[in-house]
Design an enzyme around this catalytic site. Structure first.
Site, mmCIF file in Angstrom:
data_model
loop_
_atom_site.group_PDB
_atom_site.id
_atom_site.type_symbol
_atom_site.label_atom_id
_atom_site.label_comp_id
_atom_site.label_asym_id
_atom_site.label_seq_id
_atom_site.Cartn_x
_atom_site.Cartn_y
_atom_site.Cartn_z
ATOM 1 N N LYS A 10 -11.976 53.763 -13.082
ATOM 2 C CA LYS A 10 -13.405 53.869 -13.365
ATOM 3 C C LYS A 10 -14.198 54.396 -12.157
ATOM 4 O O LYS A 10 -13.685 54.429 -11.033
ATOM 5 C CB LYS A 10 -13.934 52.500 -13.801
ATOM 6 C CG LYS A 10 -13.326 52.003 -15.115
ATOM 7 C CD LYS A 10 -13.994 50.718 -15.555
ATOM 8 C CE LYS A 10 -13.417 50.211 -16.853
ATOM 9 N NZ LYS A 10 -14.137 49.007 -17.341
ATOM 10 N N PHE A 58 -23.534 43.236 -22.828
ATOM 11 C CA PHE A 58 -23.151 44.043 -21.668
ATOM 12 C C PHE A 58 -23.015 45.533 -21.982
ATOM 13 O O PHE A 58 -22.718 46.332 -21.092
ATOM 14 C CB PHE A 58 -21.834 43.518 -21.059
ATOM 15 C CG PHE A 58 -20.641 43.518 -21.986
ATOM 16 C CD1 PHE A 58 -19.906 44.677 -22.212
ATOM 17 C CD2 PHE A 58 -20.239 42.355 -22.629
ATOM 18 C CE1 PHE A 58 -18.803 44.682 -23.045
ATOM 19 C CE2 PHE A 58 -19.132 42.348 -23.472
ATOM 20 C CZ PHE A 58 -18.418 43.526 -23.679
ATOM 21 N N HIS A 116 -9.613 50.299 -16.664
ATOM 22 C CA HIS A 116 -9.544 49.902 -18.076
ATOM 23 C C HIS A 116 -8.122 50.110 -18.561
ATOM 24 O O HIS A 116 -7.475 51.101 -18.191
ATOM 25 C CB HIS A 116 -10.484 50.775 -18.915
ATOM 26 C CG HIS A 116 -10.201 50.730 -20.388
ATOM 27 N ND1 HIS A 116 -10.709 49.752 -21.212
ATOM 28 C CD2 HIS A 116 -9.427 51.522 -21.182
ATOM 29 C CE1 HIS A 116 -10.268 49.953 -22.441
ATOM 30 N NE2 HIS A 116 -9.491 51.024 -22.458
HETATM 31 P P1 CMP Z 1 -12.819 47.251 -20.082
HETATM 32 O O1 CMP Z 1 -11.454 46.690 -19.986
HETATM 33 O O2 CMP Z 1 -13.008 48.689 -19.816
HETATM 34 O O3 CMP Z 1 -13.399 46.913 -21.539
HETATM 35 C C1 CMP Z 1 -14.754 46.635 -21.791
HETATM 36 C C2 CMP Z 1 -15.592 46.629 -20.560
HETATM 37 O O4 CMP Z 1 -16.874 46.020 -20.670
HETATM 38 C C3 CMP Z 1 -14.904 45.804 -19.495
HETATM 39 O O5 CMP Z 1 -13.747 46.450 -19.040
HETATM 40 C C4 CMP Z 1 -16.021 45.678 -18.479
HETATM 41 O O6 CMP Z 1 -16.193 46.843 -17.694
HETATM 42 C C5 CMP Z 1 -17.257 45.571 -19.381
HETATM 43 N N1 CMP Z 1 -17.800 44.210 -19.465
HETATM 44 C C6 CMP Z 1 -18.970 43.808 -18.966
HETATM 45 N N2 CMP Z 1 -19.206 42.532 -19.228
HETATM 46 C C7 CMP Z 1 -18.185 42.077 -19.918
HETATM 47 C C8 CMP Z 1 -17.857 40.827 -20.471
HETATM 48 N N3 CMP Z 1 -18.675 39.770 -20.379
HETATM 49 N N4 CMP Z 1 -16.683 40.717 -21.109
HETATM 50 C C9 CMP Z 1 -15.848 41.785 -21.221
HETATM 51 N N5 CMP Z 1 -16.134 43.016 -20.718
HETATM 52 C C10 CMP Z 1 -17.281 43.158 -20.066
#
Ligand code: CMP
Length: 139
Positions: A10, A58, A116
């Site tokens: 990212k 979020f 991710h």
């Molecule tokens: P990612 O694995 O890319 O999938 C969803 C993304 O949302 C996560 O990583 C974070 O970057 C973002 N995110 C922000 N807040 C939350 C949260 N409370 N729970 C899960 N993902 C979150």
């Protein structure tokens, strides 16, 4: 059997020059690199990629972060790829993250969490198609 997954490095990890180390960690853990590209999400394409999170508290911050700079997308394979990569990446929640995971090294917050990894085989197929497929919806 060789399974597939989609991995993103990212914008915060790209900006801090952690690309090389993160790819080394992934390769040292048995993943084979099938394809790689630099993408610059715009806010529409980030919204498409993360459409399943639309409406969550979020979501706006996530989309804004993902279109703030370059992202490296990797199509990876190995046996049990989805589960193994998620173990290596670590939990999104800083309080649940294990030491030695990629996020324990490079995450800067719950949103700015460095990487991710697809969360299911179905998600991996969708995300690989979005970024590397013939449609190149997010090219
Ligand atoms: P990612 O694995 O890319 O999938 C969803 C993304 O949302 C996560 O990583 C974070 O970057 C973002 N995110 C922000 N807040 C939350 C949260 N409370 N729970 C899960 N993902 C979150």
């Amino acid at each position: 059997m060789t399974d597939q997954t989609l991995f993103l490095i990212k914008p915060n990890a790209v900006q801090h020059k952690h690309i090389g180390h993160i790819i080394s960690i992934v390769e040292e853990n048995g993943f084979v690199l099938r394809n790689i590209k630099i993408i610059k999400f715009d806010c529409d394409s980030a919204g498409v990629f993360y459409a399943m999170h639309k409406g969550k508290e979020f979501y706006d911050r996530l989309v804004s972060f993902m279109c703030s700079g370059d992202t490296i997308a990797l199509h990876l394979s190995r046996r049990n790829a989805v589960q193994k990569l998620r173990e290596l990446v670590g939990d999104a929640d800083p309080d649940k993250r294990k030491q030695g995971t990629i996020r324990s090294l490079y995450a800067e917050g719950i949103t700015e969490n460095a990487v991710h990894a697809s969360d299911s085989d179905e998600a991996a197929a969708r995300e690989i198609e979005l970024i590397f497929g013939d449609l190149k919806a997010l090219a």
